[in-house]
Design an enzyme around this catalytic site. Structure first.
Site, PDB file in Angstrom:
ATOM      1  N   LEU A 113      -3.081 -26.810   2.324  1.00 16.89           N
ATOM      2  CA  LEU A 113      -3.207 -28.178   2.801  1.00 16.89           C
ATOM      3  C   LEU A 113      -4.201 -28.968   1.953  1.00 16.89           C
ATOM      4  CD1 LEU A 113      -3.283 -28.060   6.715  1.00 16.89           C
ATOM      5  CD2 LEU A 113      -1.725 -29.388   5.294  1.00 16.89           C
ATOM      6  N   GLY A 114      -5.098 -28.262   1.300  1.00 11.24           N
ATOM      7  CA  GLY A 114      -6.104 -28.925   0.493  1.00 11.24           C
ATOM      8  C   GLY A 114      -7.283 -29.409   1.304  1.00 11.24           C
ATOM      9  N   VAL A 115      -7.620 -28.659   2.342  1.00 15.62           N
ATOM     10  CA  VAL A 115      -8.760 -29.027   3.182  1.00 15.62           C
ATOM     11  C   VAL A 115      -9.644 -27.813   3.392  1.00 15.62           C
ATOM     12  CG1 VAL A 115      -7.472 -30.832   4.383  1.00 15.62           C
ATOM     13  CG2 VAL A 115      -7.509 -28.510   5.334  1.00 15.62           C
ATOM     14  N   HIS A 149       0.815  -1.218   0.000  1.00 19.99           N
ATOM     15  CA  HIS A 149       0.000   0.000   0.000  1.00 19.99           C
ATOM     16  C   HIS A 149       0.848   1.266   0.000  1.00 19.99           C
ATOM     17  CE1 HIS A 149       0.436  -0.144   4.532  1.00 19.99           C
ATOM     18  NE2 HIS A 149       0.465   1.166   4.360  1.00 19.99           N
ATOM     19  N   ILE A 208     -12.176 -25.772   6.108  1.00 18.46           N
ATOM     20  CA  ILE A 208     -12.166 -25.555   7.556  1.00 18.46           C
ATOM     21  C   ILE A 208     -13.590 -25.465   8.099  1.00 18.46           C
ATOM     22  CG2 ILE A 208     -11.361 -24.024   9.390  1.00 18.46           C
ATOM     23  CD1 ILE A 208      -9.170 -25.526   7.799  1.00 18.46           C
ATOM     24  N   ASP A 210       0.247  -7.639   1.622  1.00 19.55           N
ATOM     25  CA  ASP A 210       0.685  -6.245   1.681  1.00 19.55           C
ATOM     26  C   ASP A 210       2.207  -6.109   1.729  1.00 19.55           C
ATOM     27  OD1 ASP A 210       0.377  -3.546   1.605  1.00 19.55           O
ATOM     28  OD2 ASP A 210      -0.303  -3.308   3.676  1.00 19.55           O
ATOM     29  N   GLY A 236       3.373   6.739   8.094  1.00 14.24           N
ATOM     30  CA  GLY A 236       4.747   6.896   7.609  1.00 14.24           C
ATOM     31  C   GLY A 236       5.645   5.771   8.059  1.00 14.24           C
ATOM     32  N   ASN A 237       5.245   5.071   9.142  1.00 14.00           N
ATOM     33  CA  ASN A 237       5.998   3.906   9.609  1.00 14.00           C
ATOM     34  C   ASN A 237       5.763   2.678   8.737  1.00 14.00           C
ATOM     35  OD1 ASN A 237       6.041   5.083  12.816  1.00 14.00           O
ATOM     36  ND2 ASN A 237       7.750   3.813  12.142  1.00 14.00           N
ATOM     37  N   SER A 238       4.692   2.682   7.941  1.00 16.48           N
ATOM     38  CA  SER A 238       4.359   1.519   7.127  1.00 16.48           C
ATOM     39  C   SER A 238       5.528   1.107   6.251  1.00 16.48           C
ATOM     40  CB  SER A 238       3.155   1.824   6.235  1.00 16.48           C
ATOM     41  OG  SER A 238       1.967   1.888   6.983  1.00 16.48           O
TER      42      SER A 238
END
Length: 464
Positions: free
Chosen positions: A286-288, A126, A290, A156, A229-231
């Site tokens: 994992l192919g499952v 961003h 939830i 991000d 600004g810390n991003s």
């Protein structure tokens, strides 16, 4: 004179008798040497007379942050993002006078972390999103133009590159799985355009998922002060090693109010490696499915998507995932964080609970090739090499499930291939999903789709 000395003698004798009597009567109650402050006012509810807090206080006070700050401050950079925006003039459109559109520059700022001596920089997506030019300013005030190597919108993260004529100071990656709740960390960045600002805090939580975000993340939460600004800046341990990329805060004012969040370094490093090697993020699953209704500790499997001969068939519906590679899994965001840091083809040690018994399984991770656009209501899958060759395509997104009435009305159905979204080419299912979900579809603007039908013919639609 004799009378004077007699009076003095009597005074001395009286004083001696008085002092002797006082010591005789009150000797055991003299407390001048052991005088203590009155503690009858406040007693902490967790007070334990057998626990001495002094050593812990000494340890906390003796932690030296200067080494970590010195090792990090020169590798954290200021990122300036310049983008060209177009604004429509409604009066020019109505009256037919002047230019209907005007262009203007928009400038945004953030932070980044140099991760190699040859100039690779990690920041937030961003921070550089929609940039037409990116300027990097080092701590020594030198400026460089940056190139975007790749981005990952879901997590991000963005990877940049600058060309300098010297080896640059950089911050090495640490294993973010090893960081513990309560451990000291430093946040280094450029809040409010202030260069090289360092703040300290502790790790407040791990595997944190933020409400309101469309993606399930697995952030490190800290109380180190992070502001606009810390991003993209560094979250480092007391050895000056990178444990996270500062990304977000929760705030009603737009400024820091006590909580900040960072993408774990294991995830950031894996994304960087993928972008350098493949040019795109390789998402492992994992192919499952939830079970979302399960709210106890762990993650319960609702469905397994592989046949009986597949490696992942070792997992069964109802299994509760407790650990991945010896890392405790309490909720889905923690599972997501572990998988995001892995690649397709990697093996993971999974501890599951089945019928009350703990069982160890070694599972190979698969590549995710199916993506759901919730805005459009379609499930999309990458094309096979055979399909690309058949239709002479470099890429595309095949519709494998359609719940959109507008598409059904036009005859678009399962098996159609999306080749363009808003007149831009589509190379993969994940790209198509992102382009659709980040469009203004649903807010009055049309969504333009180019598709190939079941007969191999090109069709174009404008959906509203």
């Amino acid at each position: 004179m004799k009378k004077f000395f007699g009076l003095v003698g009597m005074a001395v004798l009286g004083g001696a008798l008085t002092l002797g009597g006082y010591k005789l009567l009150f000797n055991e109650t003299v407390v001048l040497k052991n005088k203590t402050a009155d503690t009858t006012g406040i007693i902490q509810t967790n007070y334990n007379p057998g626990f001495n807090t002094k050593p812990a206080a000494i340890d906390a006070a003796s932690i030296d942050f200067t080494v970590a700050a010195e090792r990090t401050v020169h590798s954290v950079v200021h990122v300036k993002n310049t983008s060209v925006r177009t604004q429509s003039n409604p009066f020019a459109i109505i009256f037919g006078s002047g230019n209907a559109e005007r262009k203007f520059e928009q400038v945004g700022t953030g932070s980044g972390v140099i991760i190699s001596a040859d100039g690779y920089i990690v920041t937030n997506n961003h921070v550089i999103n929609n940039a037409t030019s990116i300027e990097i300013t080092l701590n020594n005030k030198k400026k460089y133009e940056a190139e975007i190597i790749g981005t990952d919108k879901n997590n991000d993260i963005a990877l940049l590159k600058i060309d300098a004529d010297i080896d640059l100071p950089y911050t090495p990656f640490a294993n973010s799985d090893s960081i513990k709740i309560g451990e000291w960390v430093l946040a280094v960045g450029n809040p409010y355009n202030l260069t090289s600002t360092v703040t300290a805090g502790i790790v407040s939580a791990k595997g944190r998922d933020l409400e309101g975000n469309r993606n399930i993340e697995s952030f490190i939460q800290t109380d180190a002060a992070v502001n606009p600004g810390n991003s993209g800046g560094a979250l480092v341990n007391t050895r000056g090693e990178l444990v996270g990329i500062n990304t977000a805060i929760t705030s009603k004012t737009g400024s820091f109010i006590g909580y900040s969040f960072a993408v774990p370094s294991n995830i950031a490093k894996k994304i960087v490696d993928d972008l350098l090697e493949f040019g795109a993020v390789q998402e492992a699953i994992l192919g499952v499915g939830i079970d979302r209704e399960y709210d106890d500790e762990g993650v319960r499997i609702g469905e397994v998507y592989y046949d009986e001969n597949a490696n992942n068939a070792q997992l069964k519906k109802g299994d509760i995932i407790k650990k991945i590679n010896n890392v405790k899994i309490s909720k889905f965001s923690e599972l997501k964080g572990q998988l995001t840091a892995k690649r397709p083809g990697d093996y993971v040690d999974v501890v599951i609970e089945r019928d009350g018994e703990l069982i160890n399984k070694k599972i190979v991770l698969n590549k995710r090739d199916t993506f759901i656009s919730r805005i459009l209501g379609v499930s999309l899958k990458d094309l096979t090499d055979k399909e690309k060759k058949k239709y002479d395509l470099k890429g595309g997104a095949k519709i494998i499930e359609n719940a959109n009435r507008n598409l059904s009305y036009y005859g678009v159905e399962k098996g159609y291939i999306i080749t363009q979204v808003n007149k831009k080419p589509v190379l993969s299912a994940s790209e198509a999903k992102s382009m659709i979900d980040e469009s203004d579809f649903g807010s009055g603007r049309p969504l333009f789709l180019e598709v190939i039908n079941l007969e191999g013919e090109i069709e174009r639609y404008a959906l509203k």
